[in-house]
Structure formats: structure tokens, C-alpha cells
Scaffold this motif. Structure first.
Motif, PDB file in Angstrom:
ATOM      1  N   ILE A 217     -29.897 -29.725  10.714  1.00 55.19           N
ATOM      2  CA  ILE A 217     -29.588 -29.250   9.373  1.00 55.19           C
ATOM      3  C   ILE A 217     -29.641 -30.444   8.430  1.00 55.19           C
ATOM      4  O   ILE A 217     -29.002 -31.457   8.680  1.00 55.19           O
ATOM      5  CB  ILE A 217     -28.184 -28.599   9.319  1.00 55.19           C
ATOM      6  CG1 ILE A 217     -28.161 -27.333  10.164  1.00 55.19           C
ATOM      7  CG2 ILE A 217     -27.787 -28.280   7.899  1.00 55.19           C
ATOM      8  CD1 ILE A 217     -28.954 -26.200   9.591  1.00 55.19           C
ATOM      9  N   SER A 218     -30.412 -30.325   7.372  1.00 56.65           N
ATOM     10  CA  SER A 218     -30.509 -31.438   6.432  1.00 56.65           C
ATOM     11  C   SER A 218     -29.157 -31.670   5.755  1.00 56.65           C
ATOM     12  O   SER A 218     -28.313 -30.775   5.688  1.00 56.65           O
ATOM     13  CB  SER A 218     -31.576 -31.154   5.374  1.00 56.65           C
ATOM     14  OG  SER A 218     -31.151 -30.121   4.498  1.00 56.65           O
ATOM     15  N   GLU A 219     -28.994 -32.869   5.245  1.00 52.73           N
ATOM     16  CA  GLU A 219     -27.741 -33.220   4.572  1.00 52.73           C
ATOM     17  C   GLU A 219     -27.499 -32.303   3.369  1.00 52.73           C
ATOM     18  O   GLU A 219     -26.376 -31.857   3.124  1.00 52.73           O
ATOM     19  CB  GLU A 219     -27.791 -34.685   4.113  1.00 52.73           C
ATOM     20  CG  GLU A 219     -26.479 -35.176   3.517  1.00 52.73           C
ATOM     21  CD  GLU A 219     -26.538 -36.628   3.100  1.00 52.73           C
ATOM     22  OE1 GLU A 219     -25.640 -37.067   2.350  1.00 52.73           O
ATOM     23  OE2 GLU A 219     -27.488 -37.328   3.507  1.00 52.73           O
ATOM     24  N   ASP A 220     -28.571 -32.001   2.630  1.00 48.78           N
ATOM     25  CA  ASP A 220     -28.439 -31.125   1.462  1.00 48.78           C
ATOM     26  C   ASP A 220     -28.049 -29.706   1.867  1.00 48.78           C
ATOM     27  O   ASP A 220     -27.204 -29.075   1.218  1.00 48.78           O
ATOM     28  CB  ASP A 220     -29.748 -31.091   0.675  1.00 48.78           C
ATOM     29  CG  ASP A 220     -29.967 -32.352  -0.149  1.00 48.78           C
ATOM     30  OD1 ASP A 220     -28.969 -33.061  -0.405  1.00 48.78           O
ATOM     31  OD2 ASP A 220     -31.110 -32.635  -0.526  1.00 48.78           O
ATOM     32  N   ALA A 221     -28.668 -29.188   2.935  1.00 51.29           N
ATOM     33  CA  ALA A 221     -28.344 -27.825   3.389  1.00 51.29           C
ATOM     34  C   ALA A 221     -26.894 -27.750   3.840  1.00 51.29           C
ATOM     35  O   ALA A 221     -26.177 -26.794   3.510  1.00 51.29           O
ATOM     36  CB  ALA A 221     -29.280 -27.418   4.530  1.00 51.29           C
ATOM     37  N   HIS A 222     -26.450 -28.769   4.571  1.00 49.29           N
ATOM     38  CA  HIS A 222     -25.069 -28.783   5.060  1.00 49.29           C
ATOM     39  C   HIS A 222     -24.101 -28.878   3.888  1.00 49.29           C
ATOM     40  O   HIS A 222     -23.061 -28.202   3.864  1.00 49.29           O
ATOM     41  CB  HIS A 222     -24.883 -29.958   6.017  1.00 49.29           C
ATOM     42  CG  HIS A 222     -23.878 -29.688   7.086  1.00 49.29           C
ATOM     43  ND1 HIS A 222     -23.274 -30.676   7.816  1.00 49.29           N
ATOM     44  CD2 HIS A 222     -23.343 -28.533   7.551  1.00 49.29           C
ATOM     45  CE1 HIS A 222     -22.424 -30.155   8.678  1.00 49.29           C
ATOM     46  NE2 HIS A 222     -22.458 -28.851   8.530  1.00 49.29           N
ATOM     47  N   ALA A 223     -24.440 -29.722   2.901  1.00 49.99           N
ATOM     48  CA  ALA A 223     -23.576 -29.873   1.721  1.00 49.99           C
ATOM     49  C   ALA A 223     -23.482 -28.559   0.958  1.00 49.99           C
ATOM     50  O   ALA A 223     -22.393 -28.166   0.512  1.00 49.99           O
ATOM     51  CB  ALA A 223     -24.120 -30.979   0.825  1.00 49.99           C
ATOM     52  N   MET A 224     -24.603 -27.862   0.809  1.00 54.43           N
ATOM     53  CA  MET A 224     -24.589 -26.592   0.086  1.00 54.43           C
ATOM     54  C   MET A 224     -23.745 -25.545   0.801  1.00 54.43           C
ATOM     55  O   MET A 224     -23.044 -24.747   0.161  1.00 54.43           O
ATOM     56  CB  MET A 224     -26.014 -26.071  -0.092  1.00 54.43           C
ATOM     57  CG  MET A 224     -26.776 -26.732  -1.230  1.00 54.43           C
ATOM     58  SD  MET A 224     -26.043 -26.399  -2.860  1.00 54.43           S
ATOM     59  CE  MET A 224     -26.439 -24.668  -3.068  1.00 54.43           C
ATOM     60  N   LEU A 225     -23.792 -25.533   2.130  1.00 54.42           N
ATOM     61  CA  LEU A 225     -22.964 -24.589   2.882  1.00 54.42           C
ATOM     62  C   LEU A 225     -21.482 -24.902   2.691  1.00 54.42           C
ATOM     63  O   LEU A 225     -20.655 -23.989   2.544  1.00 54.42           O
ATOM     64  CB  LEU A 225     -23.331 -24.637   4.370  1.00 54.42           C
ATOM     65  CG  LEU A 225     -24.667 -24.006   4.751  1.00 54.42           C
ATOM     66  CD1 LEU A 225     -25.015 -24.324   6.199  1.00 54.42           C
ATOM     67  CD2 LEU A 225     -24.640 -22.498   4.535  1.00 54.42           C
ATOM     68  N   LYS A 226     -21.140 -26.179   2.684  1.00 52.10           N
ATOM     69  CA  LYS A 226     -19.747 -26.563   2.455  1.00 52.10           C
ATOM     70  C   LYS A 226     -19.306 -26.178   1.042  1.00 52.10           C
ATOM     71  O   LYS A 226     -18.183 -25.718   0.834  1.00 52.10           O
ATOM     72  CB  LYS A 226     -19.575 -28.072   2.663  1.00 52.10           C
ATOM     73  CG  LYS A 226     -19.672 -28.524   4.112  1.00 52.10           C
ATOM     74  CD  LYS A 226     -19.486 -30.030   4.210  1.00 52.10           C
ATOM     75  CE  LYS A 226     -19.552 -30.502   5.646  1.00 52.10           C
ATOM     76  NZ  LYS A 226     -19.412 -31.981   5.741  1.00 52.10           N
ATOM     77  N   ILE A 227     -20.193 -26.393   0.083  1.00 53.98           N
ATOM     78  CA  ILE A 227     -19.891 -26.033  -1.303  1.00 53.98           C
ATOM     79  C   ILE A 227     -19.664 -24.530  -1.428  1.00 53.98           C
ATOM     80  O   ILE A 227     -18.699 -24.075  -2.050  1.00 53.98           O
ATOM     81  CB  ILE A 227     -21.034 -26.488  -2.229  1.00 53.98           C
ATOM     82  CG1 ILE A 227     -21.011 -28.015  -2.372  1.00 53.98           C
ATOM     83  CG2 ILE A 227     -20.957 -25.812  -3.591  1.00 53.98           C
ATOM     84  CD1 ILE A 227     -22.247 -28.602  -3.020  1.00 53.98           C
ATOM     85  N   ALA A 228     -20.554 -23.745  -0.814  1.00 50.76           N
ATOM     86  CA  ALA A 228     -20.430 -22.287  -0.888  1.00 50.76           C
ATOM     87  C   ALA A 228     -19.147 -21.812  -0.231  1.00 50.76           C
ATOM     88  O   ALA A 228     -18.463 -20.910  -0.740  1.00 50.76           O
ATOM     89  CB  ALA A 228     -21.648 -21.637  -0.215  1.00 50.76           C
ATOM     90  N   ASP A 229     -18.790 -22.412   0.900  1.00 51.91           N
ATOM     91  CA  ASP A 229     -17.576 -22.021   1.615  1.00 51.91           C
ATOM     92  C   ASP A 229     -16.334 -22.324   0.779  1.00 51.91           C
ATOM     93  O   ASP A 229     -15.409 -21.507   0.688  1.00 51.91           O
ATOM     94  CB  ASP A 229     -17.514 -22.754   2.959  1.00 51.91           C
ATOM     95  CG  ASP A 229     -16.352 -22.296   3.823  1.00 51.91           C
ATOM     96  OD1 ASP A 229     -16.214 -21.073   4.015  1.00 51.91           O
ATOM     97  OD2 ASP A 229     -15.581 -23.145   4.292  1.00 51.91           O
TER      98      ASP A 229
END
Length: 445
Positions: A217-229
Motif C-alpha cells: 500500500i503506498s504511503e499516500d493510499a495508507h494516509a488517505m485511509l487513515k484520514i477517512a477513518d
């Protein structure tokens, strides 16, 4: 310092055959791993113990290249059924798992899928396909560019002679390695699962799956999932922290309390999409109170704090008779509740604020919608809060004459009346965010 690690079964063409590198040695030559794990079945182990041919060849190559190889042997003296696929799949899985656990951040694992028996190669290829571990899968073409047919004596093996006659030591020798781009079935399934959870606004589940794919998982994808959560949990402070130094901007409304109200409304909107109608109903009361408070101030010029006192324990507003009387509002509430047993100062309810707005506002449409939302909220709030019932779309229609989306349209109207200037596309903010997450995930496949 990050290391390259090679896991390689050993087969009949290793280490050198037909005056060329076998697959294991050729990968060592072209990738120069720091650590080499050699997996030896019964027959290959006997050759190793007889003349140390595999380790010697790697050491000669190391001297030739000026590179230090650390060789580790995985011995399987009992393994004589080298045609049985099941044996290798589970054994390789365990051994590679051990290697992965010892790897440091930045280390890279290489996998030789050209050496060994067909069962060994198949087992490794399946592992690469399901992608349980992150590695680079390497195939080596035969130097003959066709099937190896001729027989070559392997029992009486002259390691030094083979090394001296090895044509791959030539300066312009061909690199026959090719990385196999396995899509990774398991990886693809997990990415598909993450997408499914994202589209269902279940970011906690999406993050749980993503945590199993730390390197995929790219750093950006992981960050976006954390942001959404964090966003759907209304942890707006954490969202802001996660967005620092990133190009992401997901908040359509950024102004203090207005942002909080709008984000809360967006979460309620997801409840409708997911048909979580009971949760939607339980959630509208605090939203309606906050929105009506803004309307009271914006449209009627009345601040709630001028009519109330703060509860010392909860911080909630409670009506103050004397302040209401000073503002000429006590008579408004007493008249409105005359037929209901009279008005008693206490906790501020949406119905109270609604009555004041309808009395002070000259906006007919606003007054109509305020009365309607107050009626709906008052009628349904206690039912959902105190009874175990199934809240469905039909239930909404039967109880109010409106479905959940129509009720939410009333809320959207009132949010605009409160001065929260959300554009049409702002109400699609979660879907826009989801599309961004999915775009990052699509880059991985």
C-alpha cells in the motif's frame, strides 16, 4: 544498510552446467545478493556434502565480482520425494516466512523460480501469485534457448574446471535473468476488499485489510485511509494532523463550528446510503439543535447564550427565565406551550428554538421547514431511543409521510439557512474522497 536476500532451491543444473551459470549462480551474478539461502533436497545435499560445489562456486563468483556473499544452507536430508508439490509449498512458505521476519526495513527478498524440480518451481510460482510475502520473482532462461537435452555427469563434478570454463565469466556475457511480474492474486483480492469497504464507508475495515499489506500500500493510499477513518469518526483534529505536509484537502467547509456541523451532516448522510436508518434518526437531534441555533442568530439576531446559562457539569445550555423575559421571548414560549402544560425552563430542545424562529422570522419557507423538521424529530426521536424496532424506508413513510432522503433534504435546506454555504458537489465530499482513495489503490495493480 538494506540487504538483498536470495532464496533458491537447488536443481540439477546448479551451480554450472553446459559451460554456463545455473539459475542460482546467474541470479547471484546479476543481482549480487548479500545473503543466499540454498534449499537442498536429499540428492542435492549429498552433492553439497561431497564437494561443497554450490558454496565454492558462489565464493569464486564473489572473488570475481569483488562482492561478499553470505551463504546459508537449508538442509532436507529426508526429502527424496521431490515431485510432490504439497511438500514444497508448505515448507517454502514456512522457510520464507522465517526469512521475512528477520528482514529489516528496506531489505529486499529475491526468489529463484528456475532451479529445482517442477514441483519446487510450481510451489514458488503459486506463492508468488498469491503474494503472501513481498519479493521479486526471478526466472533464468536456458543458455541454449531451448530444452536441456544432453546428459552431463554430475556425480564426478569438477567445480574448478567448470568455473574456469564458465562462459558467463566473459565480459559481455548475456544477462538471462527476467523478473516475473506476478499480479499477486492475494494482493489483488485484498485491494478489491479495501475498495469494497471504502465504497461502503467502512474505513476501519479498509484499514484493517491495508495493515496486512504494509509494503503493498503506498504511503499516500495508507494516509488517505487513515484520514477517512478519522473523518467519519469526526476526529477532525486528527484529520488535520494527518493532512499536514500533504496535498490532500478534503474539507469543503473549514470555518470552525460550521465545519463541525457540516461534517456531522455528511456522516448522517452516509447512514442513509448504508440504510442505517435508526442511527440516522438518533443522530439528527444534536444536529438540528446546532443548526437551529445558527439560524436563530443569523436570521433572528438572537444568540442562544444570551437566553441561557451553561450547565456546570455538562456544559449544555439551559433556558434562563429572567434572560428570556428581558428579550421578550418568555411570552413566546409560554404561548406556544400553553396547551401542552406550559413552558418550563430547562434543557434547550429543538422545538423551543423552532418556536422562537417561527415567531421572529418572516421567511415563510424557512418557517415551514423549521416546523416540519421539528415535528419529525420530536415524533421519532423518543420512539427510536426507547423502543427496539426495525427502522426501514417504509417505516419512515408510515410515520412521517417522508422517506429518509426527503428528511435529509429538509436538513440541507436548514444548513444553508444557517449560513453554511455548501455547494452541490460538497455534499458528495465522501464519494469524492473515496474516488481519490481508489485512484491510489488502482496505481498498485
Amino acid at each position: 544498510m538494506p540487504e538483498k536476500i536470495l532464496f533458491s532451491p537447488i536443481g540439477g543444473t546448479d551451480p554450472i552446467k553446459y559451460f554456463n551459470d545455473g539459475s542460482m549462480l546467474h541470479i547471484c551474478r546479476n543481482y549480487r545478493p548479500d545473503v543466499v539461502y540454498l534449499y537442498l533436497s536429499q540428492e542435492m545435499l549429498e552433492y553439497h556434502r561431497k564437494d561443497n560445489r554450490y558454496v565454492n562456486s558462489i565464493e569464486w563468483l564473489g572473488d570475481y565480482l569483488g562482492h561478499s556473499f553470505e551463504v546459508r544452507i537449508i538442509e532436507r536430508p529426508e526429502l527424496d520425494k521431490v515431485h510432490q508439490y504439497d511438500i514444497f509449498y508448505w515448507d517454502f512458505r514456512e522457510e520464507i516466512g522465517k526469512i521475512v521476519k528477520e528482514m529489516k526495513p528496506g531489505d529486499e527478498l529475491l526468489l529463484n523460480i528456475s532451479s529445482g524440480t517442477p514441483a519446487m518451481k510450481s510451489a514458488l510460482l503459486v506463492m508468488a501469485t498469491v503474494a503472501e510475502y513481498r519479493f521479486r520473482t526471478i526466472q533464468v532462461a536456458s543458455p541454449l534457448k531451448k530444452m536441456n537435452k544432453e546428459y552431463e555427469e554430475r556425480d564426478d563434478y569438477d567445480g574448478e574446471a567448470n568455473w574456469e570454463l564458465n562462459e558467463d565469466n566473459a565480459e559481455n556475457a548475456e544477462n538471462r535473468c527476467e523478473e516475473v511480474k506476478c499480479q499477486g492474486l492475494m494482493r489483488m483480492l485484498k485491494i478489491a476488499a479495501i475498495k469494497k469497504h471504502v465504497l461502503a464507508y467502512d474505513y476501519t475495515a479498509a484499514l484493517a485489510v491495508a495493515s496486512e499489506m504494509e509494503y503493498d500500500i503506498s504511503e499516500d493510499a495508507h494516509a488517505m485511509l487513515k484520514i477517512a477513518d478519522a473523518r467519519i469518526k469526526l476526529n477532525l483534529k486528527k484529520v488535520s494532523e494527518l493532512m499536514k505536509n500533504r496535498s490532500f484537502e478534503i474539507f469543503p467547509i473549514r470555518e470552525g463550528n460550521k465545519q463541525k456541523i457540516f461534517e456531522y451532516a455528511l456522516v448522517l448522510q452516509t447512514k442513509i446510503v448504508k440504510e442505517e436508518y435508526a442511527d440516522f434518526l438518533r443522530g439528527i437531534t444534536p444536529l438540528i439543535v446546532d443548526v437551529l441555533e445558527l439560524i436563530l442568530k443569523r436570521v433572528c439576531g438572537i444568540k442562544l447564550e444570551d437566553c441561557c446559562q451553561r450547565d456546570k457539569k455538562t456544559g449544555a445550555f439551559r433556558w434562563d427565565d429572567s434572560r428570556l423575559e428581558q428579550l421578550g421571548l418568555l411570552k413566546v414560549l409560554e404561548a406556544a406551550y400553553k396547551k401542552r402544560g406550559g413552558f418550563k425552563a430547562g434543557v434547550v430542545y429543538s422545538s423551543h428554538i423552532g418556536m422562537i424562529i417561527q415567531k421572529k422570522s418572516k421567511d415563510v419557507e424557512l418557517n415551514k421547514n423549521v416546523a416540519e423538521i421539528v415535528e419529525v424529530e420530536g415524533k421519532l426521536r423518543n420512539v427510536v431511543a426507547h423502543e427496539i424496532i426495525s427502522v426501514t424506508e417504509k417505516w419512515f413513510l408510515d410515520e412521517t409521510g417522508k422517506n429518509a432522503r426527503q428528511i435529509f433534504e429538509l436538513i440541507k435546506f436548514l444548513i444553508r439557512a444557517a449560513g453554511i454555504n455548501a455547494k452541490k458537489e460538497d455534499w458528495q465530499s465522501y464519494d469524492i474522497m473515496n474516488n481519490s482513495i481508489i485512484a491510489y489503490l488502482d496505481e498498485l495493480v
